[in-house]
Design a protein around this motif. Structure first.
Motif, PDB file in Angstrom:
ATOM      1  N   LEU A  94       0.655  -1.089  -0.005  1.00 17.58           N
ATOM      2  CA  LEU A  94       0.111  -0.025   0.141  1.00 17.58           C
ATOM      3  C   LEU A  94       0.870   1.206  -0.052  1.00 17.58           C
ATOM      4  CD1 LEU A  94      -3.337   0.464   2.088  1.00 17.58           C
ATOM      5  CD2 LEU A  94      -1.703   2.467   1.986  1.00 17.58           C
ATOM      6  N   THR A  95       0.520   2.204  -0.782  1.00 11.55           N
ATOM      7  CA  THR A  95       1.262   3.340  -0.720  1.00 11.55           C
ATOM      8  C   THR A  95       0.261   4.402  -1.172  1.00 11.55           C
ATOM      9  OG1 THR A  95       1.552   3.319  -3.432  1.00 11.55           O
ATOM     10  CG2 THR A  95       3.247   2.524  -2.157  1.00 11.55           C
ATOM     11  N   LEU A  96       0.615   5.845  -0.804  1.00 13.54           N
ATOM     12  CA  LEU A  96      -0.008   7.001  -0.883  1.00 13.54           C
ATOM     13  C   LEU A  96       0.721   8.009  -1.681  1.00 13.54           C
ATOM     14  CD1 LEU A  96      -0.005   6.048   2.586  1.00 13.54           C
ATOM     15  CD2 LEU A  96      -2.162   7.541   2.377  1.00 13.54           C
ATOM     16  N   THR A 117      -4.765  -4.362  -8.862  1.00  6.17           N
ATOM     17  CA  THR A 117      -4.572  -2.680  -8.510  1.00  6.17           C
ATOM     18  C   THR A 117      -5.935  -2.269  -7.986  1.00  6.17           C
ATOM     19  OG1 THR A 117      -2.608  -2.509 -10.060  1.00  6.17           O
ATOM     20  CG2 THR A 117      -3.912  -0.494  -9.137  1.00  6.17           C
ATOM     21  N   VAL A 118      -6.007  -1.615  -6.824  1.00  4.23           N
ATOM     22  CA  VAL A 118      -6.825  -1.090  -5.938  1.00  4.23           C
ATOM     23  C   VAL A 118      -6.441   0.315  -6.062  1.00  4.23           C
ATOM     24  CG1 VAL A 118      -8.626  -1.038  -4.094  1.00  4.23           C
ATOM     25  CG2 VAL A 118      -7.332  -3.210  -4.884  1.00  4.23           C
ATOM     26  N   LEU A 119      -7.431   1.182  -6.210  1.00  2.07           N
ATOM     27  CA  LEU A 119      -7.030   2.587  -6.166  1.00  2.07           C
ATOM     28  C   LEU A 119      -8.560   3.374  -5.590  1.00  2.07           C
ATOM     29  CD1 LEU A 119      -6.068   3.422 -10.052  1.00  2.07           C
ATOM     30  CD2 LEU A 119      -4.515   3.300  -8.003  1.00  2.07           C
ATOM     31  N   LEU A 120      -8.039   4.112  -4.481  1.00  2.52           N
ATOM     32  CA  LEU A 120      -9.261   5.129  -3.707  1.00  2.52           C
ATOM     33  C   LEU A 120      -8.655   6.271  -3.676  1.00  2.52           C
ATOM     34  CD1 LEU A 120     -11.535   4.948  -1.782  1.00  2.52           C
ATOM     35  CD2 LEU A 120      -9.897   4.632   0.064  1.00  2.52           C
ATOM     36  N   TYR A 121      -9.667   7.238  -4.342  1.00  2.00           N
ATOM     37  CA  TYR A 121      -9.358   8.739  -4.740  1.00  2.00           C
ATOM     38  C   TYR A 121     -10.165   9.252  -3.599  1.00  2.00           C
ATOM     39  CZ  TYR A 121      -8.011   7.262  -9.279  1.00  2.00           C
ATOM     40  OH  TYR A 121      -7.281   6.620 -10.178  1.00  2.00           O
ATOM     41  N   PRO A 155     -11.058  11.354 -10.253  1.00  3.31           N
ATOM     42  CA  PRO A 155     -10.450  11.207  -8.820  1.00  3.31           C
ATOM     43  C   PRO A 155     -11.174  11.629  -7.547  1.00  3.31           C
ATOM     44  CG  PRO A 155      -9.105  12.661  -9.941  1.00  3.31           C
ATOM     45  CD  PRO A 155     -10.248  12.534 -10.892  1.00  3.31           C
ATOM     46  N   VAL A 156     -12.365  11.384  -7.497  1.00  2.00           N
ATOM     47  CA  VAL A 156     -12.979  12.160  -6.628  1.00  2.00           C
ATOM     48  C   VAL A 156     -14.026  11.526  -5.557  1.00  2.00           C
ATOM     49  CG1 VAL A 156     -13.116  14.247  -8.094  1.00  2.00           C
ATOM     50  CG2 VAL A 156     -15.101  12.796  -8.192  1.00  2.00           C
ATOM     51  N   ASN A 157     -14.485  11.900  -4.678  1.00  2.00           N
ATOM     52  CA  ASN A 157     -15.537  11.518  -3.675  1.00  2.00           C
ATOM     53  C   ASN A 157     -15.436  10.069  -3.342  1.00  2.00           C
ATOM     54  OD1 ASN A 157     -16.733  13.842  -4.044  1.00  2.00           O
ATOM     55  ND2 ASN A 157     -18.063  13.475  -5.485  1.00  2.00           N
ATOM     56  N   GLY A 158     -14.235   9.702  -2.791  1.00  2.00           N
ATOM     57  CA  GLY A 158     -13.914   8.445  -2.175  1.00  2.00           C
ATOM     58  C   GLY A 158     -14.375   7.246  -3.292  1.00  2.00           C
ATOM     59  N   THR A 159     -14.044   7.546  -4.632  1.00  2.00           N
ATOM     60  CA  THR A 159     -14.394   6.319  -5.693  1.00  2.00           C
ATOM     61  C   THR A 159     -13.183   5.427  -5.579  1.00  2.00           C
ATOM     62  OG1 THR A 159     -15.339   7.916  -7.299  1.00  2.00           O
ATOM     63  CG2 THR A 159     -14.602   5.940  -8.117  1.00  2.00           C
ATOM     64  N   LEU A 160     -13.779   4.061  -5.613  1.00  2.00           N
ATOM     65  CA  LEU A 160     -12.882   2.905  -5.598  1.00  2.00           C
ATOM     66  C   LEU A 160     -12.694   2.431  -7.163  1.00  2.00           C
ATOM     67  CD1 LEU A 160     -11.156   1.042  -3.560  1.00  2.00           C
ATOM     68  CD2 LEU A 160     -13.324  -0.236  -3.831  1.00  2.00           C
ATOM     69  N   VAL A 161     -11.568   2.228  -7.359  1.00  2.00           N
ATOM     70  CA  VAL A 161     -11.212   1.402  -8.892  1.00  2.00           C
ATOM     71  C   VAL A 161     -10.379   0.041  -8.603  1.00  2.00           C
ATOM     72  CG1 VAL A 161     -10.537   1.691 -11.152  1.00  2.00           C
ATOM     73  CG2 VAL A 161     -11.541   3.832  -9.989  1.00  2.00           C
ATOM     74  N   ILE A 162     -11.075  -0.970  -9.136  1.00  2.00           N
ATOM     75  CA  ILE A 162     -10.184  -2.137  -8.907  1.00  2.00           C
ATOM     76  C   ILE A 162      -9.858  -2.834 -10.350  1.00  2.00           C
ATOM     77  CG2 ILE A 162     -10.210  -4.436  -7.744  1.00  2.00           C
ATOM     78  CD1 ILE A 162     -12.586  -3.073  -5.928  1.00  2.00           C
ATOM     79  N   THR A 182      -4.632   9.914  -3.520  1.00  2.00           N
ATOM     80  CA  THR A 182      -4.878   8.647  -4.021  1.00  2.00           C
ATOM     81  C   THR A 182      -4.113   7.542  -2.817  1.00  2.00           C
ATOM     82  OG1 THR A 182      -4.838   9.146  -6.214  1.00  2.00           O
ATOM     83  CG2 THR A 182      -4.815   6.983  -5.752  1.00  2.00           C
ATOM     84  N   ILE A 183      -4.858   6.730  -2.541  1.00  2.00           N
ATOM     85  CA  ILE A 183      -4.271   5.438  -1.969  1.00  2.00           C
ATOM     86  C   ILE A 183      -4.236   4.340  -3.042  1.00  2.00           C
ATOM     87  CG2 ILE A 183      -4.432   3.670  -0.051  1.00  2.00           C
ATOM     88  CD1 ILE A 183      -6.137   5.758   1.656  1.00  2.00           C
ATOM     89  N   GLN A 184      -3.254   3.472  -3.082  1.00  2.00           N
ATOM     90  CA  GLN A 184      -2.997   2.494  -3.764  1.00  2.00           C
ATOM     91  C   GLN A 184      -2.707   1.243  -3.093  1.00  2.00           C
ATOM     92  OE1 GLN A 184      -0.964   2.996  -7.794  1.00  2.00           O
ATOM     93  NE2 GLN A 184      -0.283   0.734  -7.821  1.00  2.00           N
ATOM     94  N   LEU A 185      -3.514   0.313  -3.274  1.00  2.00           N
ATOM     95  CA  LEU A 185      -3.315  -1.203  -2.497  1.00  2.00           C
ATOM     96  C   LEU A 185      -3.100  -2.109  -3.706  1.00  2.00           C
ATOM     97  CD1 LEU A 185      -3.426  -3.018  -0.149  1.00  2.00           C
ATOM     98  CD2 LEU A 185      -6.002  -3.203  -0.774  1.00  2.00           C
TER      99      LEU A 185
END
Length: 214
Positions: A94-96, A117-121, A155-162, A182-185
């Motif tokens: 996990l990185t930010l 890849t998991v991206l949280l904006y 990349p807004v409003n707590g959107t999650l992309v997987i 962005t948080i990337q997991l």
């Protein structure tokens, strides 16, 4: 005692896996509006580009709780079920990121040792750049044309992309310079190359904590 951030796992469970241009899921408001407002005051101050391990940043208790939450079995299990994967033994990395540079966003695929890849904006929607499509993630049909995309995600409003990674998982975004949290997991492969990357990740955490590193 902090009020913990509990993502909207039900929304993730209900989300559709889109096949084009490659298998992916998008979950708007995975972080609920009230939690996103609380997190806005807790975002780490990151003045330079690049990815930072959590250990390299002075995270607030609320951000630290969210980072921990994202690495728990509940999210892993939902993702594994949704994409038909066995992630039981997959190490996590996990990185930010807090700032995007002019060179960021170029078309690329993630490293082969990153299975998923998991991206949280965590950005607010009121940045005019997003309406100009700057910094908006594009899932591409090829590796050479940024305008040939099947999906574009602000990349807004707590959107999650997987998305699981593969040979055709090309993505990028139009040039944007400025704050972009962005948080990337990543769920990693359990092989030598993945272990080497995890070791580099841990070394990066130590290096970036040194006082002479910006």
């Amino acid at each position: 005692m902090i009020q913990p951030v509990i993502p909207d796992y039900a929304a993730l469970e209900a989300a559709t896996v889109s096949p084009e241009p490659f298998a992916h899921a998008v979950v708007p408001d995975f972080i609920r509006a009230d939690d996103l407002r609380a997190l806005a005051a807790s975002l780490p101050v990151i003045r330079s580009g690049g990815s930072f391990p959590p250990q390299a940043l002075g995270l607030t208790p609320l951000m630290a709780q969210l980072v921990d939450e994202l690495q728990q079995p509940r999210l892993r299990g939902i993702i594994a079920t949704k994409f038909g994967l066995d992630l039981d033994d997959a190490p996590t990395m996990l990185t930010l990121r807090g700032r995007t540079r002019a060179k960021d966003g170029r078309i690329h695929r993630d490293s082969a040792c990153k299975r998923v890849t998991v991206l949280l904006y965590l950005n607010a929607a009121d940045n005019a750049a997003w309406s100009r499509h700057e910094g908006c993630l594009r899932l591409l049909r090829n590796g050479h044309d940024l305008e040939d995309f099947a999906a574009e995600i602000a990349p807004v409003n707590g959107t999650l992309v997987i998305f699981p990674n593969g040979p055709d998982t090309w993505h990028g975004h139009r040039q944007y310079v400025g704050p972009r949290h962005t948080i990337q997991l990543n769920y990693m492969a359990n092989d030598a190359s993945a272990r080497n990357e995890l070791r580099r990740h841990r070394l990066s955490a130590l290096t970036k904590r040194l006082p002479w590193v910006a």
